[in-house]
Design a protein around this motif. Structure first.
Motif, PDB file in Angstrom:
ATOM      1  N   ILE A  21       0.503  -0.820  -0.091  1.00  0.00           N
ATOM      2  CA  ILE A  21      -0.053  -0.177   0.014  1.00  0.00           C
ATOM      3  C   ILE A  21       0.685   1.057  -0.514  1.00  0.00           C
ATOM      4  CG2 ILE A  21      -1.431   1.547   0.852  1.00  0.00           C
ATOM      5  CD1 ILE A  21      -2.780  -0.889   2.249  1.00  0.00           C
ATOM      6  N   GLY A  22       1.836   0.464   0.710  1.00  0.00           N
ATOM      7  CA  GLY A  22       2.302   2.595   0.373  1.00  0.00           C
ATOM      8  C   GLY A  22       3.857   2.500  -0.597  1.00  0.00           C
ATOM      9  N   PHE A  23       3.982   1.548  -0.945  1.00  0.00           N
ATOM     10  CA  PHE A  23       4.844   1.751  -2.124  1.00  0.00           C
ATOM     11  C   PHE A  23       3.515   2.387  -3.573  1.00  0.00           C
ATOM     12  CE2 PHE A  23       6.387   0.047  -6.163  1.00  0.00           C
ATOM     13  CZ  PHE A  23       7.844  -0.192  -6.242  1.00  0.00           C
ATOM     14  N   THR A  24       2.666   1.602  -3.583  1.00  0.00           N
ATOM     15  CA  THR A  24       2.223   2.158  -4.552  1.00  0.00           C
ATOM     16  C   THR A  24       1.263   3.653  -4.014  1.00  0.00           C
ATOM     17  OG1 THR A  24       0.630  -0.108  -4.586  1.00  0.00           O
ATOM     18  CG2 THR A  24      -0.684   1.238  -5.152  1.00  0.00           C
ATOM     19  N   VAL A  25       0.731   4.058  -2.768  1.00  0.00           N
ATOM     20  CA  VAL A  25       0.598   5.428  -2.516  1.00  0.00           C
ATOM     21  C   VAL A  25       2.012   5.980  -2.731  1.00  0.00           C
ATOM     22  CG1 VAL A  25      -0.319   7.280  -0.789  1.00  0.00           C
ATOM     23  CG2 VAL A  25      -1.473   4.619  -0.995  1.00  0.00           C
ATOM     24  N   PHE A  26       2.813   5.489  -2.136  1.00  0.00           N
ATOM     25  CA  PHE A  26       4.020   6.800  -2.140  1.00  0.00           C
ATOM     26  C   PHE A  26       4.595   6.921  -3.385  1.00  0.00           C
ATOM     27  CE2 PHE A  26       2.796   6.725   2.212  1.00  0.00           C
ATOM     28  CZ  PHE A  26       1.981   7.536   2.490  1.00  0.00           C
ATOM     29  N   PHE A  27       5.086   5.832  -4.340  1.00  0.00           N
ATOM     30  CA  PHE A  27       6.157   5.408  -5.525  1.00  0.00           C
ATOM     31  C   PHE A  27       5.405   5.279  -6.220  1.00  0.00           C
ATOM     32  CE2 PHE A  27       8.552   3.853  -7.993  1.00  0.00           C
ATOM     33  CZ  PHE A  27       9.901   4.272  -8.632  1.00  0.00           C
ATOM     34  N   LEU A  28       4.470   4.705  -6.837  1.00  0.00           N
ATOM     35  CA  LEU A  28       3.890   4.169  -8.445  1.00  0.00           C
ATOM     36  C   LEU A  28       2.672   5.076  -8.376  1.00  0.00           C
ATOM     37  CD1 LEU A  28       3.151  -0.105  -8.016  1.00  0.00           C
ATOM     38  CD2 LEU A  28       5.152   1.375  -9.258  1.00  0.00           C
ATOM     39  N   VAL A  29       2.006   5.834  -7.547  1.00  0.00           N
ATOM     40  CA  VAL A  29       0.957   6.904  -7.748  1.00  0.00           C
ATOM     41  C   VAL A  29       1.781   8.569  -8.444  1.00  0.00           C
ATOM     42  CG1 VAL A  29      -0.721   7.577  -7.110  1.00  0.00           C
ATOM     43  CG2 VAL A  29      -1.235   6.070  -7.024  1.00  0.00           C
TER      44      VAL A  29
END
Length: 296
Positions: A21-29
């Protein structure tokens, strides 16, 4: 057995779900949003009134003379600065590796500047290298030397920044020190019995044995220099005459001064690709020059 495997897989994904979740919200998006805006003419983050302009931002970026200067300065700090800083780290680590009285205290003192926030360190550096009332010019004046405009000279600002990086390189020194401690002593003893000089032992034993640590420090320092911002902004605001105008400082000016958010995203994407290519090249070269004892 299948039920147990499914249970273990479910538990595994539940444990790493916060990271996903953190990787998606703070990096991928943010990364995907940056790529999207790089091909538009958006002026501010979250703008709704924009148009797709294709590669126009990249064409304008490559034709901008300030882009060329910022890229040249950044590559200077990478190509010239990284070897100097890493060599300084290794030299300091070797000095701190000597078994002398009070060496633990010296190691602590040298690591202390790393604990100071970079902003505070840069402010202290300005006091040291100030052309009018700086400590360094005061010391030089005691020997009859003229004042030097360290921060205002095109040929002196880059060495000052590189020297600052050596000053705050305590973490890299600790990594090298730990690597030096792990070099097997019997290798040095065998080399001494064979009559190898200190220089020969350094190049034939020390460097190969600590080469994985050298690779790690070089990659980390390379990434840091590609993204250098605080030193250039607080020491000289990119000057004089763009002599310390780094690439990330150019991105900052594009986004928050010129209000060209899409241009800043295009520059960021260019920097990301450049860092990825340089890192991949270093990893490729490591297959030839880095020695891993477990693989031999």
């Amino acid at each position: 057995m299948n039920q147990l495997r499914k249970y273990d897989t479910l538990v595994f994904f539940l444990f790493i779900l916060p990271w996903i979740i953190g990787f998606t919200v703070f990096f991928l998006v943010p990364f995907g949003t940056s790529i999207f805006y790089a091909f538009t003419d958006a002026k501010l983050p979250g703008a709704v009134n924009y148009q797709f302009i294709g590669l126009a931002n990249f064409v304008e970026m490559l034709s901008d003379p300030i882009f060329s200067k910022s890229l040249f300065n950044t590559m200077f700090f990478v190509i010239i600065g990284v070897p100097i800083v890493c060599a300084g780290m290794l030299l300091l680590a070797m000095l701190l590796n000597f078994k002398v009285k009070g060496i633990a205290l010296y190691r602590t003192f040298y690591y202390l500047p790393t604990l100071v926030p970079i902003v505070a360190t840069v402010i202290i550096w300005r006091l040291v290298f100030n052309s009018e009332f700086g400590i360094l010019n005061a010391v030089l004046g005691m020997f009859g030397a003229d004042k030097i405009d360290w921060l205002g000279g095109e040929h002196t600002i880059k060495p000052v920044i590189i020297l600052l990086q050596v000053w705050i390189s305590g973490s890299g020194v600790l990594i090298f020190l730990a690597a030096l401690k792990n070099v097997p002593r019997h290798l040095y003893e065998a080399a001494e019995l064979d009559g190898a000089s200190g220089v020969r032992r350094f190049f034939s034993i020390t460097l190969p044995m600590i080469s994985p640590s050298i690779l790690f420090v070089v990659i980390i320092q390379t990434m840091y220099n590609f993204q250098m911002f605080t030193e250039a902004m607080l020491l000289s605001k990119g000057g004089p005459n763009y002599a310390s105008y780094t690439f990330v400082y150019n991105i900052y000016k594009s986004a928050f001064t010129d209000l060209k958010f899409s241009m800043a995203m295009a520059q960021s994407l260019f920097l990301f690709v450049l860092i990825a290519l340089v890192t991949a090249a270093l990893m490729k070269l490591s297959n030839r020059y880095v020695y891993y004892e477990a693989e031999n």
